[in-house]
Design a protein around this motif. Structure first.
Motif, PDB file in Angstrom:
ATOM      1  N   ILE B  10       0.845  -1.207   0.000  1.00 29.17           N
ATOM      2  CA  ILE B  10       0.000   0.000   0.000  1.00 29.17           C
ATOM      3  C   ILE B  10       0.876   1.251   0.000  1.00 29.17           C
ATOM      4  CG2 ILE B  10      -1.841   1.245   1.205  1.00 29.17           C
ATOM      5  CD1 ILE B  10      -2.517  -1.654   0.156  1.00 29.17           C
ATOM      6  N   GLY B  11       1.948   1.210   0.764  1.00 27.46           N
ATOM      7  CA  GLY B  11       2.842   2.361   0.858  1.00 27.46           C
ATOM      8  C   GLY B  11       3.525   2.700  -0.455  1.00 27.46           C
ATOM      9  N   ARG B  12       3.631   1.710  -1.340  1.00 28.19           N
ATOM     10  CA  ARG B  12       4.265   1.987  -2.643  1.00 28.19           C
ATOM     11  C   ARG B  12       3.293   2.564  -3.668  1.00 28.19           C
ATOM     12  NH1 ARG B  12       7.852  -2.699  -1.562  1.00 28.19           N
ATOM     13  NH2 ARG B  12       6.236  -4.095  -2.326  1.00 28.19           N
ATOM     14  N   LEU B  13       2.000   2.345  -3.456  1.00 30.68           N
ATOM     15  CA  LEU B  13       1.028   2.817  -4.453  1.00 30.68           C
ATOM     16  C   LEU B  13       1.093   4.336  -4.670  1.00 30.68           C
ATOM     17  CD1 LEU B  13      -2.131   0.642  -3.587  1.00 30.68           C
ATOM     18  CD2 LEU B  13      -0.298   0.134  -5.221  1.00 30.68           C
ATOM     19  N   LYS B  49       3.885  -7.266  -9.491  1.00 34.16           N
ATOM     20  CA  LYS B  49       3.313  -8.046  -8.388  1.00 34.16           C
ATOM     21  C   LYS B  49       2.424  -7.153  -7.504  1.00 34.16           C
ATOM     22  CE  LYS B  49       4.684 -11.108  -4.625  1.00 34.16           C
ATOM     23  NZ  LYS B  49       5.659 -11.145  -3.537  1.00 34.16           N
ATOM     24  N   ASP B  50       2.931  -5.966  -7.185  1.00 35.04           N
ATOM     25  CA  ASP B  50       2.146  -5.037  -6.361  1.00 35.04           C
ATOM     26  C   ASP B  50       0.804  -4.731  -7.031  1.00 35.04           C
ATOM     27  OD1 ASP B  50       4.194  -4.897  -4.522  1.00 35.04           O
ATOM     28  OD2 ASP B  50       4.843  -2.868  -5.061  1.00 35.04           O
ATOM     29  N   LEU B  51       0.857  -4.418  -8.307  1.00 39.55           N
ATOM     30  CA  LEU B  51      -0.368  -4.011  -9.000  1.00 39.55           C
ATOM     31  C   LEU B  51      -1.317  -5.188  -9.197  1.00 39.55           C
ATOM     32  CD1 LEU B  51       1.086  -1.491 -11.615  1.00 39.55           C
ATOM     33  CD2 LEU B  51      -0.112  -0.971  -9.479  1.00 39.55           C
ATOM     34  N   SER B  52      -0.758  -6.400  -9.262  1.00 41.14           N
ATOM     35  CA  SER B  52      -1.602  -7.586  -9.497  1.00 41.14           C
ATOM     36  C   SER B  52      -2.562  -7.830  -8.329  1.00 41.14           C
ATOM     37  CB  SER B  52      -0.734  -8.830  -9.730  1.00 41.14           C
ATOM     38  OG  SER B  52      -0.144  -9.235  -8.514  1.00 41.14           O
TER      39      SER B  52
END
Lengths: 206, 206
Positions: B10-13, B49-52
């Protein structure tokens, strides 16, 4: 320091140090991973694991000596001596940084403020005379400055970073809401209140 | 939003969103996890991976539509509508926040500034009349404020946070260099330039 320790662990060390400073100010001599965990909202297991990368600091059941762990973390983070740091950009953020009392005893000292605005150059912020950008190269060279805080408009941030890096700056704290590109071996961290706020609004339904 | 997605993701979004805003401003319509990764210093695999976690945004080989992904991230982060936010503390940091242009179009709008200093109350910062702290309860109640930025001296930060939370604030961006304790369901993020600088000095030998 070359290391195989995950960067995410390194990023937590200053948070531990901040909490230890807080406990030290309150006069507390001993703490535990459990107490630190409660204070920080991090699991005690995580804290023990993070610290174990650097050797053993506490014994099971006896906790950590606040002052010993504090000093050790300062050494690990290379802030047992003070770093000189320049501020680029004398706008509202630059002003706040020049005045910021939070650097004291935490390893950093602002030594100069630069701007390219003729209306600002020569004026004083909290004892710092704002210096013209064309003098920054010489200043960095002369004083072997390794760290800078960049608080310029987004469109100038990359150019400013390039110039700083060219003269030997190796770490940039970037306040401009833009990602800047740097070569290997140069470090950038971001201060972006919006990113932090968005991290929280993810969890909040409006 | 209740979720099993790791908080670190979440912190990277917001960082992805910031990069996408940057590309959008430059007029770019399509990007890739590779390009974003290079821009951000994050591996493209990590970005995919994050977006998936949130469904598929791009097809292998075709990349991402900047505008579609941007809008989608705004929705996920709940910043497709604007949040009103109060500033507590009208010192140098509070001033910088009241003036900060970076909130525009990123989901937030400062609506009021509070302080308890009689010398400051009633004065104006960039159009905001500084209001007395005793009025903050009513203000938060009346305007259903959920977010606050706290820029008060460290020794007051916990008390201010308690008061804000009592009146319904659910997310606090804390500028005081101190860890504050909050109940479950309340979020705190920290802006601590020293912690960010220390993260970098770990890697730098002085």
């Amino acid at each position: 320091m070359s290391t195989d320790i995950p960067d995410i662990v390194i990023g937590r060390l200053p948070i531990y140090l901040r909490a230890l400073n807080q406990l030290a100010r309150q006069g507390q001599e001993i703490t535990s991973s459990r107490e630190l965990g409660q204070l920080l909202g991090i699991s005690s297991a995580q804290i023990r694991k993070d610290l174990s990368h650097f050797g053993g600091f506490g014994k099971q059941g006896t906790g950590y000596h606040v002052e010993i762990l504090r000093k050790k973390l300062e050494q690990i983070l290379n802030v047992d001596t003070e770093w000189s740091i320049v501020v680029v950009g004398a706008g509202h953020i630059g002003h706040a940084l020049a005045h910021y009392g939070g650097f004291v005893n935490r390893g950093f000292r602002v030594v100069a403020v630069f701007d390219n605005d003729l209306d600002k150059i020569g004026k004083k912020i909290d004892g710092f005379k704002i210096q013209p950008m064309e003098d920054i190269d010489d200043f960095i060279d002369k004083h072997h400055i390794k760290l800078a805080m960049v608080a310029v408009p987004a469109e100038y941030a990359q150019d400013v970073a390039n110039k700083l890096i060219e003269h030997g700056v190796r770490g940039i704290l970037n306040y401009a809401p833009i990602t800047i590109n740097v070569p290997d071996g140069i470090y950038v961290q971001y201060i972006d209140p919006v990113a932090e706020l968005q991290h929280m609004t993810f969890y909040l339904s409006s």
